[in-house]
Design a protein around this motif. Sequence first.
Motif: not given
Length: 240
Positions: A218, A191, A67, A71, A91, A187
């Motif tokens: 996550f 998303a 993640i 990001v 995702w 995040w």
Amino acid sequence: MSAAPVFPPLMTGRAAEAEDPFLLACEEAESDGDPGLLVWRVTSETLSAALVLVPESLLEPAMAGFIACAVGLQNALGALAPPETAVHLDWSGGIILNGAEAGRLRVAAPSRDPAEEPDWLVVGFDLALSLPPGAEPGESPGRTALDQEGCGGLDPLRLLEAWSRHTLLWLNALDDAEGRADLHREWQGLAWKLGETVAVTVAGLQEAGRFLGADENFGMLIETGGTTRLIRLSALIEEV
């Protein structure tokens, strides 16, 4: 930018020739390659890169590194692309530009066993700079490239440098609970289709339902028929 890209002190860059940077990074990680190795390649159509991480936690918490890299890429694109360019993160790894997929992130580890502390984690991405020769805009609905979204003048090596810097900031933030919470909030604001009905394919199986959000590691929280289920983020790992 014609010179080789410059990366933060904790990262070591290596240009790939004809090889896939993701697979090359996995080979280096498997043979005890240095953490922070960043392998990259630029063609006329694609920017590809992969980063070797060496987590110090069990697999599921360590997946926050995936993640952080995602990001970091969104932040880099957000800083360099025209201000009207909307950049979101699917995702399962999709990089979404103005509502269409322009690339994907990937992740590999020696195992998907959540009870193990992985020796290494490799996170990579492929980002479309332009459409293939002969391809017509709109020919593949849902697919796009930087040059189709007003980003054709963006220097891929400058973007690569920006990715390394933004990613390192988020990786460093994972050292404490507050930093992980900051990453989770960042995040969640990026998303793709959060709160909507989605279909995601993991380990060859398709899951569908309303995307509610993510747990502390996550993992995807998805609701189907009044029941909420968790899809672990480690389900995305490619074993190579």
